[in-house]
Design a protein around this motif. Sequence first.
Motif, PDB file in Angstrom:
ATOM      1  N   ARG A  30      46.692  37.059  30.499  1.00 49.61           N
ATOM      2  CA  ARG A  30      46.594  36.730  28.905  1.00 49.61           C
ATOM      3  C   ARG A  30      45.182  36.898  27.974  1.00 49.61           C
ATOM      4  O   ARG A  30      45.323  36.741  26.938  1.00 49.61           O
ATOM      5  N   ASP A  31      44.210  36.989  28.905  1.00 51.31           N
ATOM      6  CA  ASP A  31      42.920  36.970  28.216  1.00 51.31           C
ATOM      7  C   ASP A  31      42.167  38.339  28.322  1.00 51.31           C
ATOM      8  O   ASP A  31      42.204  39.018  29.359  1.00 51.31           O
ATOM      9  N   ARG A  32      41.570  38.928  27.322  1.00 52.15           N
ATOM     10  CA  ARG A  32      41.244  40.140  27.422  1.00 52.15           C
ATOM     11  C   ARG A  32      39.670  39.969  26.597  1.00 52.15           C
ATOM     12  O   ARG A  32      39.366  39.475  25.609  1.00 52.15           O
ATOM     13  N   PHE A  33      38.617  40.772  27.363  1.00 54.25           N
ATOM     14  CA  PHE A  33      37.404  40.746  26.789  1.00 54.25           C
ATOM     15  C   PHE A  33      37.195  41.825  25.735  1.00 54.25           C
ATOM     16  O   PHE A  33      37.690  42.951  26.002  1.00 54.25           O
ATOM     17  N   PHE A  34      36.349  41.670  24.865  1.00 56.84           N
ATOM     18  CA  PHE A  34      36.139  42.583  23.757  1.00 56.84           C
ATOM     19  C   PHE A  34      34.670  42.534  23.353  1.00 56.84           C
ATOM     20  O   PHE A  34      33.902  41.510  23.314  1.00 56.84           O
ATOM     21  N   GLU A  35      33.997  43.733  23.249  1.00 56.02           N
ATOM     22  CA  GLU A  35      32.589  43.752  22.503  1.00 56.02           C
ATOM     23  C   GLU A  35      32.738  44.743  21.296  1.00 56.02           C
ATOM     24  O   GLU A  35      33.317  45.752  21.452  1.00 56.02           O
ATOM     25  N   PHE A  36      32.209  43.964  20.383  1.00 58.06           N
ATOM     26  CA  PHE A  36      32.266  44.611  18.960  1.00 58.06           C
ATOM     27  C   PHE A  36      30.789  44.985  18.467  1.00 58.06           C
ATOM     28  O   PHE A  36      29.946  44.256  18.813  1.00 58.06           O
ATOM     29  N   LYS A  37      30.925  45.961  17.321  1.00 63.13           N
ATOM     30  CA  LYS A  37      29.660  46.073  16.936  1.00 63.13           C
ATOM     31  C   LYS A  37      30.102  46.261  15.245  1.00 63.13           C
ATOM     32  O   LYS A  37      30.958  46.820  14.894  1.00 63.13           O
ATOM     33  N   LEU A  38      29.123  45.620  14.409  1.00 63.18           N
ATOM     34  CA  LEU A  38      29.246  45.765  13.019  1.00 63.18           C
ATOM     35  C   LEU A  38      28.726  47.108  12.841  1.00 63.18           C
ATOM     36  O   LEU A  38      27.609  47.538  13.191  1.00 63.18           O
ATOM     37  N   SER A  64      36.533  32.378  18.558  1.00 61.06           N
ATOM     38  CA  SER A  64      34.934  32.076  18.974  1.00 61.06           C
ATOM     39  C   SER A  64      34.277  32.958  19.584  1.00 61.06           C
ATOM     40  O   SER A  64      34.526  34.147  20.261  1.00 61.06           O
ATOM     41  N   VAL A  65      32.828  33.170  19.133  1.00 62.50           N
ATOM     42  CA  VAL A  65      32.183  34.024  19.823  1.00 62.50           C
ATOM     43  C   VAL A  65      31.568  33.781  21.332  1.00 62.50           C
ATOM     44  O   VAL A  65      31.302  32.635  21.389  1.00 62.50           O
ATOM     45  N   SER A  66      31.812  34.613  21.972  1.00 64.92           N
ATOM     46  CA  SER A  66      31.378  34.238  23.381  1.00 64.92           C
ATOM     47  C   SER A  66      30.209  34.723  23.923  1.00 64.92           C
ATOM     48  O   SER A  66      29.567  34.238  24.899  1.00 64.92           O
ATOM     49  N   SER A  67      29.466  35.787  23.118  1.00 72.75           N
ATOM     50  CA  SER A  67      27.966  36.348  23.777  1.00 72.75           C
ATOM     51  C   SER A  67      27.070  35.338  23.393  1.00 72.75           C
ATOM     52  O   SER A  67      27.054  34.394  22.481  1.00 72.75           O
ATOM     53  N   SER A  68      25.890  35.590  24.034  1.00 74.79           N
ATOM     54  CA  SER A  68      24.596  34.900  23.666  1.00 74.79           C
ATOM     55  C   SER A  68      24.096  35.158  22.488  1.00 74.79           C
ATOM     56  O   SER A  68      24.262  36.230  21.835  1.00 74.79           O
ATOM     57  N   PRO A  69      23.583  34.072  21.955  1.00 76.93           N
ATOM     58  CA  PRO A  69      23.017  34.360  20.204  1.00 76.93           C
ATOM     59  C   PRO A  69      21.753  35.191  20.346  1.00 76.93           C
ATOM     60  O   PRO A  69      21.458  35.805  19.491  1.00 76.93           O
ATOM     61  N   ARG A  80      42.713  35.414  23.703  1.00 79.44           N
ATOM     62  CA  ARG A  80      43.939  35.054  24.590  1.00 79.44           C
ATOM     63  C   ARG A  80      45.104  35.477  23.949  1.00 79.44           C
ATOM     64  O   ARG A  80      45.465  35.171  22.715  1.00 79.44           O
ATOM     65  N   LYS A  81      46.184  36.133  24.554  1.00 82.24           N
ATOM     66  CA  LYS A  81      47.265  36.363  24.004  1.00 82.24           C
ATOM     67  C   LYS A  81      48.343  35.395  23.780  1.00 82.24           C
ATOM     68  O   LYS A  81      48.835  34.907  25.051  1.00 82.24           O
ATOM     69  N   ALA A  88      48.410  41.924  18.889  1.00 78.92           N
ATOM     70  CA  ALA A  88      47.986  43.141  18.615  1.00 78.92           C
ATOM     71  C   ALA A  88      46.405  43.467  18.891  1.00 78.92           C
ATOM     72  O   ALA A  88      45.949  44.542  19.086  1.00 78.92           O
ATOM     73  N   PHE A  89      45.656  42.139  18.983  1.00 75.61           N
ATOM     74  CA  PHE A  89      44.311  42.477  19.363  1.00 75.61           C
ATOM     75  C   PHE A  89      44.237  43.033  20.771  1.00 75.61           C
ATOM     76  O   PHE A  89      43.284  43.890  21.181  1.00 75.61           O
ATOM     77  N   HIS A  90      45.067  42.784  21.821  1.00 78.33           N
ATOM     78  CA  HIS A  90      45.326  43.303  23.101  1.00 78.33           C
ATOM     79  C   HIS A  90      45.462  44.656  23.219  1.00 78.33           C
ATOM     80  O   HIS A  90      45.120  45.342  24.127  1.00 78.33           O
ATOM     81  N   ASP A  91      46.034  45.346  22.270  1.00 81.53           N
ATOM     82  CA  ASP A  91      46.352  46.709  21.968  1.00 81.53           C
ATOM     83  C   ASP A  91      45.349  47.706  21.223  1.00 81.53           C
ATOM     84  O   ASP A  91      45.264  48.886  21.436  1.00 81.53           O
TER      85      ASP A  91
END
Length: 125
Positions: A30-38, A64-69, A80-81, A88-91
């Motif tokens: 049910r949980d998926r990791f994402f890395e995003f960039k602006l 919530s933001v999971s990465s270190s500041p 989490r789905k 939709a995020f998981h897709d």
Amino acid sequence: MCEGCGCHEHESIYMPEPLTVVQTHPMTERDRFFEFKLNGKTWATNRGQFAEISIPGIGERAISVSSSPTKKGSFEMVIRKVGKVTAAFHDLKPGDTLWRAGPVRHSLFPVTSSREKTSCFSAPA
């Protein structure tokens, strides 16, 4: 960009900005990791902050933001789905674009006030 002086310092945190999926992988069923960039910007966050992440035409969620500041150039989230929007995020795939507003909320425990203090947290099991 700030309308008054052209800087990024006076921008509203509530104005959505595009972001791109850098990488994603499942962590659990049910949980998926994402890395995003602006796109073309850095983003400073503090502990305990979250952002409104939206997929146009589907919806938005506070995540919530999971990465270190201290992480520079990108930020991480674990989603989490639990419904239509999070499914939709998981897709999403690397290179996909979505929107972000935030970071929102100030940290309850700022680094400057807790650096030299001992803290004890308790929660029911």
